[in-house]
Motif scaffolding. Structure first.
Motif, PDB file in Angstrom:
ATOM      1  N   THR A 102       0.818  -1.218   0.000  1.00  0.00           N
ATOM      2  CA  THR A 102       0.000   0.000   0.000  1.00  0.00           C
ATOM      3  C   THR A 102       0.851   1.267   0.000  1.00  0.00           C
ATOM      4  OG1 THR A 102      -0.140  -0.112   2.416  1.00  0.00           O
ATOM      5  CG2 THR A 102      -1.941  -1.114   1.162  1.00  0.00           C
ATOM      6  N   ARG A 103       1.933   1.237   0.723  1.00  0.00           N
ATOM      7  CA  ARG A 103       2.769   2.441   0.825  1.00  0.00           C
ATOM      8  C   ARG A 103       3.486   2.732  -0.490  1.00  0.00           C
ATOM      9  NH1 ARG A 103       5.051   1.190   6.993  1.00  0.00           N
ATOM     10  NH2 ARG A 103       3.020   1.505   8.003  1.00  0.00           N
ATOM     11  N   MET A 136      -8.610  -7.619   3.158  1.00  0.00           N
ATOM     12  CA  MET A 136      -7.467  -6.807   3.594  1.00  0.00           C
ATOM     13  C   MET A 136      -7.222  -6.913   5.092  1.00  0.00           C
ATOM     14  SD  MET A 136     -10.404  -5.216   4.038  1.00  0.00           S
ATOM     15  CE  MET A 136     -10.876  -5.051   2.313  1.00  0.00           C
ATOM     16  N   ASP A 137      -8.218  -7.418   5.828  1.00  0.00           N
ATOM     17  CA  ASP A 137      -8.099  -7.561   7.272  1.00  0.00           C
ATOM     18  C   ASP A 137      -7.430  -8.861   7.697  1.00  0.00           C
ATOM     19  OD1 ASP A 137     -10.462  -8.797   6.157  1.00  0.00           O
ATOM     20  OD2 ASP A 137     -11.207  -9.113   8.183  1.00  0.00           O
ATOM     21  N   ARG A 138      -7.052  -9.700   6.724  1.00  0.00           N
ATOM     22  CA  ARG A 138      -6.384 -10.959   7.078  1.00  0.00           C
ATOM     23  C   ARG A 138      -5.023 -10.677   7.707  1.00  0.00           C
ATOM     24  NH1 ARG A 138      -6.962 -13.586   1.591  1.00  0.00           N
ATOM     25  NH2 ARG A 138      -4.689 -13.521   1.639  1.00  0.00           N
ATOM     26  N   PRO A 139      -4.694 -11.312   8.826  1.00  0.00           N
ATOM     27  CA  PRO A 139      -3.389 -11.080   9.457  1.00  0.00           C
ATOM     28  C   PRO A 139      -2.205 -11.378   8.542  1.00  0.00           C
ATOM     29  CG  PRO A 139      -4.872 -12.160  11.001  1.00  0.00           C
ATOM     30  CD  PRO A 139      -5.575 -12.151   9.667  1.00  0.00           C
ATOM     31  N   ASN A 140      -2.346 -12.357   7.628  1.00  0.00           N
ATOM     32  CA  ASN A 140      -1.201 -12.708   6.785  1.00  0.00           C
ATOM     33  C   ASN A 140      -0.924 -11.678   5.693  1.00  0.00           C
ATOM     34  OD1 ASN A 140      -3.506 -13.416   5.261  1.00  0.00           O
ATOM     35  ND2 ASN A 140      -2.363 -14.947   4.117  1.00  0.00           N
ATOM     36  N   LEU A 141      -1.757 -10.634   5.593  1.00  0.00           N
ATOM     37  CA  LEU A 141      -1.517  -9.558   4.626  1.00  0.00           C
ATOM     38  C   LEU A 141      -0.918  -8.308   5.275  1.00  0.00           C
ATOM     39  CD1 LEU A 141      -4.736  -9.762   2.405  1.00  0.00           C
ATOM     40  CD2 LEU A 141      -2.433 -10.541   1.829  1.00  0.00           C
ATOM     41  N   PHE A 142      -0.633  -8.387   6.547  1.00  0.00           N
ATOM     42  CA  PHE A 142      -0.166  -7.200   7.259  1.00  0.00           C
ATOM     43  C   PHE A 142       1.082  -6.592   6.621  1.00  0.00           C
ATOM     44  CE2 PHE A 142       2.569  -5.243  10.486  1.00  0.00           C
ATOM     45  CZ  PHE A 142       1.727  -4.238  10.947  1.00  0.00           C
ATOM     46  N   HIS A 146      -0.180  -3.137   5.781  1.00  0.00           N
ATOM     47  CA  HIS A 146       0.407  -2.287   6.823  1.00  0.00           C
ATOM     48  C   HIS A 146      -0.606  -1.824   7.858  1.00  0.00           C
ATOM     49  CE1 HIS A 146       4.227  -2.368   4.791  1.00  0.00           C
ATOM     50  NE2 HIS A 146       3.694  -1.867   3.682  1.00  0.00           N
ATOM     51  N   SER A 147      -1.568  -1.023   7.477  1.00  0.00           N
ATOM     52  CA  SER A 147      -2.511  -0.478   8.461  1.00  0.00           C
ATOM     53  C   SER A 147      -3.785  -0.069   7.742  1.00  0.00           C
ATOM     54  CB  SER A 147      -1.907   0.745   9.157  1.00  0.00           C
ATOM     55  OG  SER A 147      -1.864   1.848   8.263  1.00  0.00           O
ATOM     56  N   PRO A 148      -4.875   0.103   8.484  1.00  0.00           N
ATOM     57  CA  PRO A 148      -6.094   0.609   7.837  1.00  0.00           C
ATOM     58  C   PRO A 148      -5.875   1.935   7.120  1.00  0.00           C
ATOM     59  CG  PRO A 148      -6.637  -0.276   9.986  1.00  0.00           C
ATOM     60  CD  PRO A 148      -5.138  -0.285   9.886  1.00  0.00           C
ATOM     61  N   GLU A 149      -5.095   2.837   7.716  1.00  0.00           N
ATOM     62  CA  GLU A 149      -4.854   4.135   7.098  1.00  0.00           C
ATOM     63  C   GLU A 149      -4.099   3.982   5.774  1.00  0.00           C
ATOM     64  OE1 GLU A 149      -5.688   4.449  11.302  1.00  0.00           O
ATOM     65  OE2 GLU A 149      -4.133   3.322  10.245  1.00  0.00           O
ATOM     66  N   ASP A 150      -3.107   3.082   5.757  1.00  0.00           N
ATOM     67  CA  ASP A 150      -2.363   2.846   4.516  1.00  0.00           C
ATOM     68  C   ASP A 150      -3.261   2.220   3.452  1.00  0.00           C
ATOM     69  OD1 ASP A 150       0.334   3.716   5.229  1.00  0.00           O
ATOM     70  OD2 ASP A 150       0.379   2.011   6.596  1.00  0.00           O
ATOM     71  N   TYR A 151      -4.116   1.295   3.873  1.00  0.00           N
ATOM     72  CA  TYR A 151      -5.023   0.646   2.928  1.00  0.00           C
ATOM     73  C   TYR A 151      -5.981   1.656   2.298  1.00  0.00           C
ATOM     74  CZ  TYR A 151      -8.813  -2.175   1.091  1.00  0.00           C
ATOM     75  OH  TYR A 151      -9.775  -2.705   0.271  1.00  0.00           O
ATOM     76  N   PRO A 191     -13.093   2.535   3.299  1.00  0.00           N
ATOM     77  CA  PRO A 191     -12.616   3.796   2.695  1.00  0.00           C
ATOM     78  C   PRO A 191     -13.622   4.935   2.724  1.00  0.00           C
ATOM     79  CG  PRO A 191     -12.231   1.907   1.251  1.00  0.00           C
ATOM     80  CD  PRO A 191     -13.180   1.469   2.313  1.00  0.00           C
ATOM     81  N   GLY A 192     -14.898   4.645   2.994  1.00  0.00           N
ATOM     82  CA  GLY A 192     -15.900   5.699   3.060  1.00  0.00           C
ATOM     83  C   GLY A 192     -17.002   5.529   2.031  1.00  0.00           C
ATOM     84  N   ASP A 193     -18.176   6.061   2.339  1.00  0.00           N
ATOM     85  CA  ASP A 193     -19.330   5.921   1.443  1.00  0.00           C
ATOM     86  C   ASP A 193     -19.095   6.559   0.081  1.00  0.00           C
ATOM     87  OD1 ASP A 193     -20.692   4.585   3.434  1.00  0.00           O
ATOM     88  OD2 ASP A 193     -21.869   6.322   4.067  1.00  0.00           O
ATOM     89  N   ASP A 194     -18.245   7.575   0.008  1.00  0.00           N
ATOM     90  CA  ASP A 194     -17.978   8.215  -1.273  1.00  0.00           C
ATOM     91  C   ASP A 194     -17.002   7.416  -2.124  1.00  0.00           C
ATOM     92  OD1 ASP A 194     -15.812   8.710   0.426  1.00  0.00           O
ATOM     93  OD2 ASP A 194     -15.299  10.585  -0.585  1.00  0.00           O
ATOM     94  N   GLN A 195     -16.455   6.328  -1.572  1.00  0.00           N
ATOM     95  CA  GLN A 195     -15.450   5.534  -2.262  1.00  0.00           C
ATOM     96  C   GLN A 195     -15.935   4.135  -2.630  1.00  0.00           C
ATOM     97  OE1 GLN A 195     -12.064   6.196  -3.046  1.00  0.00           O
ATOM     98  NE2 GLN A 195     -12.598   8.325  -2.667  1.00  0.00           N
ATOM     99  N   VAL A 196     -17.002   3.674  -2.000  1.00  0.00           N
ATOM    100  CA  VAL A 196     -17.430   2.283  -2.108  1.00  0.00           C
ATOM    101  C   VAL A 196     -18.811   2.216  -2.739  1.00  0.00           C
ATOM    102  CG1 VAL A 196     -18.046   0.203  -0.792  1.00  0.00           C
ATOM    103  CG2 VAL A 196     -16.022   1.549  -0.145  1.00  0.00           C
ATOM    104  N   ASP A 197     -18.954   1.374  -3.764  1.00  0.00           N
ATOM    105  CA  ASP A 197     -20.237   1.195  -4.442  1.00  0.00           C
ATOM    106  C   ASP A 197     -21.019  -0.003  -3.903  1.00  0.00           C
ATOM    107  OD1 ASP A 197     -19.699   3.342  -6.281  1.00  0.00           O
ATOM    108  OD2 ASP A 197     -18.314   1.994  -7.300  1.00  0.00           O
ATOM    109  N   TRP A 198     -20.306  -1.066  -3.560  1.00  0.00           N
ATOM    110  CA  TRP A 198     -20.929  -2.266  -2.986  1.00  0.00           C
ATOM    111  C   TRP A 198     -20.172  -2.641  -1.719  1.00  0.00           C
ATOM    112  CZ3 TRP A 198     -24.507  -6.090  -5.160  1.00  0.00           C
ATOM    113  CH2 TRP A 198     -25.122  -5.680  -6.357  1.00  0.00           C
ATOM    114  N   LEU A 199     -20.921  -2.885  -0.657  1.00  0.00           N
ATOM    115  CA  LEU A 199     -20.370  -3.511   0.539  1.00  0.00           C
ATOM    116  C   LEU A 199     -20.283  -5.009   0.296  1.00  0.00           C
ATOM    117  CD1 LEU A 199     -22.615  -1.659   3.149  1.00  0.00           C
ATOM    118  CD2 LEU A 199     -20.373  -0.936   2.268  1.00  0.00           C
TER     119      LEU A 199
END
Length: 307
Positions: A102-103, A136-142, A146-151, A191-199
């Motif tokens: 992500t970085r 993205m919340d899987r521990p093996n992808l850390f 990196h972090s929610p903010e980076d994602y 990422p926010g409602d303005d960024q996501v079309d489908w949950l």
């Protein structure tokens, strides 16, 4: 370039008969019921073998898939020949695109590569669901997330490029694991409602055999506050004691019509000895095949491709 806000669920046009229609943010949402689809694993990635696997699955559940699921690593070119063939067969395509660090993404080092993918999706000229860096919340992808903010920063960077090139036939699907909502690890990655079309959420029984309702309760509680359609990006049930798979699928079939925000579900059919959580093929278990068939043919899910 700023991303313009997505329409609310109420503002989205309803799906019409005939080919899948577009809202300017991917496919139109079903007015009632939900689409049924699947990812069906093949022994290799040759297009012919993958299509044969889809045919076998459709024969097993005695209906065509409305949704078909295709996975692509970060550096894959897509849409692929397989993706084109799925659409040619009348499927609505969901592409799951793996991310990378992500970085690094936000430095711009991958911008030209991202732009090529965006242009290819735009030129595909058909509505698709784009599931960017799922689970993205899987521990093996850390180490790459990196972090929610980076994602979130990486998501916004990639989506802005898609918007810039006019690839608005892709609906952006945000999809953690359902159990990530249980312990609160998934929500910070939104990422926010303005960024996501489908949950979206991926729902697996696991060896604990949690029911679909148990796994989805925290997802639905969170999602009901957001005006977006909800997708079950992957679901599957592992082999347990006799009758457990069938019972799990039966419970899911009864639960779905009670949740009108859910507009699509995709079974994940794969035999993975190295990852028992995802060993979900049912073809050798007759009662599970029957239960999956009843689910696939339930009136809530009988929407055919393009309808």
């Amino acid at each position: 370039m700023a991303v313009r806000p997505s329409p609310t669920l109420e503002q989205l046009p309803l799906a019409a008969s005939g080919p899948f229609t577009t809202t300017g943010r991917g496919p139109a949402v079903p007015d009632t019921g939900a689409w049924f689809g699947a990812f069906v694993n093949a022994q290799n990635r040759r297009t012919g073998d993958q299509l044969d696997a889809i045919d076998s699955f459709e024969e097993m559940v005695d209906r065509p898939l409305a949704l078909a699921h295709s996975f692509h690593p970060w550096q894959d070119d897509f849409p692929s020949t397989y993706d084109y063939e799925l659409v040619h067969r009348g499927k609505l395509l969901m592409i799951s695109w793996a991310g990378t660090d992500t970085r690094s993404i936000v430095t711009g080092v991958y911008d030209e590569e991202i732009r090529r993918r965006a242009e290819a999706v735009r030129n595909f000229r058909t509505p698709i669901l784009l599931r960017y860096r799922w689970e993205m919340d899987r521990p093996n992808l850390f180490n790459v997330v990196h972090s929610p903010e980076d994602y979130v920063a990486a998501w916004k960077h990639v989506r802005a490029i898609f918007t810039e090139v006019g690839a608005d036939n892709a609906a952006w699907v945000w999809c953690p694991h359902a159990d990530g909502f249980m312990d609160g690890r998934a929500q910070p990655y939104y990422p926010g409602d303005d960024q996501v079309d489908w949950l979206c959420a991926d729902v697996y029984s696991g060896p604990e055999m949690y029911t679909f309702t148990q796994l989805m309760a925290p997802v639905l509680e969170w999602a009901r506050h957001r005006p977006r359609p909800l997708l079950i990006g992957e679901f599957g049930v592992v082999q347990g004691n006799p009758g457990q798979r069938a019972a799990w699928l039966h419970e899911m079939r009864l639960a779905l019509p009670q949740q009108p925000q859910i507009k699509g579900i995709l079974y994940f059919s794969s035999e993975q000895d190295s990852r028992p959580r995802y060993a979900t093929t049912v073809d050798k278990e007759p009662d599970a095949v029957k239960a999956l068939t009843l689910l696939a043919k339930d009136p809530w899910l009988t929407r055919q491709p393009g309808h």
